[in-house]
Design a protein around this motif. Structure first.
Motif, PDB file in Angstrom:
ATOM      1  N   VAL A 107       0.863  -1.178   0.000  1.00  0.00           N
ATOM      2  CA  VAL A 107       0.000   0.000   0.000  1.00  0.00           C
ATOM      3  C   VAL A 107       0.901   1.230   0.000  1.00  0.00           C
ATOM      4  O   VAL A 107       1.735   1.389   0.894  1.00  0.00           O
ATOM      5  CB  VAL A 107      -0.927   0.014   1.236  1.00  0.00           C
ATOM      6  CG1 VAL A 107      -1.795   1.268   1.245  1.00  0.00           C
ATOM      7  CG2 VAL A 107      -1.782  -1.240   1.272  1.00  0.00           C
ATOM      8  N   VAL A 108       0.726   2.080  -1.014  1.00  0.00           N
ATOM      9  CA  VAL A 108       1.556   3.277  -1.128  1.00  0.00           C
ATOM     10  C   VAL A 108       0.695   4.495  -0.799  1.00  0.00           C
ATOM     11  O   VAL A 108      -0.234   4.820  -1.526  1.00  0.00           O
ATOM     12  CB  VAL A 108       2.161   3.427  -2.545  1.00  0.00           C
ATOM     13  CG1 VAL A 108       3.118   4.607  -2.595  1.00  0.00           C
ATOM     14  CG2 VAL A 108       2.868   2.140  -2.956  1.00  0.00           C
ATOM     15  N   GLY A 109       1.021   5.137   0.327  1.00  0.00           N
ATOM     16  CA  GLY A 109       0.305   6.332   0.753  1.00  0.00           C
ATOM     17  C   GLY A 109       0.966   7.578   0.212  1.00  0.00           C
ATOM     18  O   GLY A 109       1.873   7.509  -0.620  1.00  0.00           O
ATOM     19  N   GLY A 110       0.497   8.709   0.705  1.00  0.00           N
ATOM     20  CA  GLY A 110       1.046   9.962   0.205  1.00  0.00           C
ATOM     21  C   GLY A 110       0.748  11.119   1.119  1.00  0.00           C
ATOM     22  O   GLY A 110       1.019  11.050   2.323  1.00  0.00           O
ATOM     23  N   LEU A 111       0.163  12.146   0.568  1.00  0.00           N
ATOM     24  CA  LEU A 111      -0.074  13.375   1.308  1.00  0.00           C
ATOM     25  C   LEU A 111      -0.925  13.149   2.548  1.00  0.00           C
ATOM     26  O   LEU A 111      -1.942  12.466   2.495  1.00  0.00           O
ATOM     27  CB  LEU A 111      -0.756  14.411   0.406  1.00  0.00           C
ATOM     28  CG  LEU A 111       0.028  14.875  -0.815  1.00  0.00           C
ATOM     29  CD1 LEU A 111      -0.805  15.850  -1.638  1.00  0.00           C
ATOM     30  CD2 LEU A 111       1.351  15.510  -0.406  1.00  0.00           C
ATOM     31  N   LEU A 112      -0.509  13.751   3.664  1.00  0.00           N
ATOM     32  CA  LEU A 112      -1.259  13.606   4.916  1.00  0.00           C
ATOM     33  C   LEU A 112      -2.621  14.281   4.857  1.00  0.00           C
ATOM     34  O   LEU A 112      -3.579  13.805   5.459  1.00  0.00           O
ATOM     35  CB  LEU A 112      -0.454  14.186   6.083  1.00  0.00           C
ATOM     36  CG  LEU A 112       0.715  13.342   6.559  1.00  0.00           C
ATOM     37  CD1 LEU A 112       1.535  14.116   7.584  1.00  0.00           C
ATOM     38  CD2 LEU A 112       0.227  12.038   7.153  1.00  0.00           C
ATOM     39  N   ALA A 113      -2.722  15.379   4.116  1.00  0.00           N
ATOM     40  CA  ALA A 113      -3.976  16.133   4.076  1.00  0.00           C
ATOM     41  C   ALA A 113      -5.053  15.432   3.246  1.00  0.00           C
ATOM     42  O   ALA A 113      -6.211  15.801   3.303  1.00  0.00           O
ATOM     43  CB  ALA A 113      -3.721  17.528   3.514  1.00  0.00           C
ATOM     44  N   THR A 114      -4.672  14.422   2.476  1.00  0.00           N
ATOM     45  CA  THR A 114      -5.617  13.712   1.622  1.00  0.00           C
ATOM     46  C   THR A 114      -6.380  12.676   2.434  1.00  0.00           C
ATOM     47  O   THR A 114      -5.828  12.034   3.322  1.00  0.00           O
ATOM     48  CB  THR A 114      -4.861  13.023   0.466  1.00  0.00           C
ATOM     49  OG1 THR A 114      -4.137  14.007  -0.246  1.00  0.00           O
ATOM     50  CG2 THR A 114      -5.805  12.309  -0.468  1.00  0.00           C
ATOM     51  N   ASN A 115      -7.632  12.483   2.112  1.00  0.00           N
ATOM     52  CA  ASN A 115      -8.435  11.427   2.725  1.00  0.00           C
ATOM     53  C   ASN A 115      -7.763  10.092   2.408  1.00  0.00           C
ATOM     54  O   ASN A 115      -7.582   9.742   1.248  1.00  0.00           O
ATOM     55  CB  ASN A 115      -9.854  11.479   2.147  1.00  0.00           C
ATOM     56  CG  ASN A 115     -10.756  10.435   2.740  1.00  0.00           C
ATOM     57  OD1 ASN A 115     -10.335   9.570   3.504  1.00  0.00           O
ATOM     58  ND2 ASN A 115     -12.017  10.503   2.378  1.00  0.00           N
ATOM     59  N   ARG A 116      -7.396   9.343   3.425  1.00  0.00           N
ATOM     60  CA  ARG A 116      -6.685   8.098   3.220  1.00  0.00           C
ATOM     61  C   ARG A 116      -7.600   6.890   3.112  1.00  0.00           C
ATOM     62  O   ARG A 116      -7.155   5.763   3.203  1.00  0.00           O
ATOM     63  CB  ARG A 116      -5.644   7.904   4.322  1.00  0.00           C
ATOM     64  CG  ARG A 116      -4.442   8.815   4.145  1.00  0.00           C
ATOM     65  CD  ARG A 116      -3.435   8.654   5.250  1.00  0.00           C
ATOM     66  NE  ARG A 116      -3.940   9.051   6.543  1.00  0.00           N
ATOM     67  CZ  ARG A 116      -4.060  10.292   6.983  1.00  0.00           C
ATOM     68  NH1 ARG A 116      -3.737  11.285   6.209  1.00  0.00           N
ATOM     69  NH2 ARG A 116      -4.521  10.549   8.179  1.00  0.00           N
ATOM     70  N   SER A 117      -8.890   7.102   2.906  1.00  0.00           N
ATOM     71  CA  SER A 117      -9.767   5.963   2.692  1.00  0.00           C
ATOM     72  C   SER A 117      -9.636   5.520   1.239  1.00  0.00           C
ATOM     73  O   SER A 117      -9.281   6.303   0.357  1.00  0.00           O
ATOM     74  CB  SER A 117     -11.216   6.317   3.029  1.00  0.00           C
ATOM     75  OG  SER A 117     -11.667   7.360   2.209  1.00  0.00           O
ATOM     76  N   LEU A 118      -9.903   4.274   1.010  1.00  0.00           N
ATOM     77  CA  LEU A 118      -9.813   3.702  -0.324  1.00  0.00           C
ATOM     78  C   LEU A 118     -11.201   3.606  -0.939  1.00  0.00           C
ATOM     79  O   LEU A 118     -12.206   3.613  -0.225  1.00  0.00           O
ATOM     80  CB  LEU A 118      -9.200   2.297  -0.228  1.00  0.00           C
ATOM     81  CG  LEU A 118      -7.803   2.186   0.359  1.00  0.00           C
ATOM     82  CD1 LEU A 118      -7.432   0.731   0.577  1.00  0.00           C
ATOM     83  CD2 LEU A 118      -6.782   2.880  -0.533  1.00  0.00           C
TER      84      LEU A 118
END
Length: 130
Positions: free
Chosen positions: A77-88
């Protein structure tokens, strides 16, 4: 037979962890710098026909529909920006939860660890994040 990696990208994922992980697999899985996928193989997974935007603006288009996570040896799982909604999306969420249920090892890059935590997949585990 090559070990297969599925890369599940969160919207606004960070491109460098993805590219560095894949390049490490590429270099470690072949001899003579010929980029053959002998020891490791990988695939970007997502909803077919829908691009996934990186935090830098580059978009990647998964070549196939999500399918079954059991066909992979690892899901990354590759995440990114903290401000982005991290739900899939519901499809990606189902893929990730099915992978965990089937015992497919999970790896998280960048803020991907927060995604795993969001879905309860780190409950009962000690985890280190940087």
């Amino acid at each position: 037979m090559a070990r297969r990696f599925a890369f599940l990208l969160v919207r606004d994922f960070t491109l460098s962890p993805l590219s560095l992980f894949i390049d490490t697999l590429r270099l470690a899985g072949d001899e003579g710098d010929r980029s053959r996928r002998i020891e490791f193989d990988w695939e970007i997974v997502g909803e077919r026909g829908l691009p996934i935007r990186a935090s830098c603006g580059v978009e990647l288009l998964p070549p196939k529909a999500l399918g079954h996570p059991q066909k992979f040896d690892h899901v990354v799982v590759v995440g990114g920006l903290l401000a982005t909604n991290r739900s899939l999306s519901s499809e990606k969420e189902a893929f990730l939860l099915r992978a965990a249920e089937k015992g497919v090892p999970l790896t998280a890059l960048c803020t991907g660890s927060f995604v795993l935590a969001r879905y309860g997949l780190l409950d009962g585990y000690s985890a280190a994040v940087s």
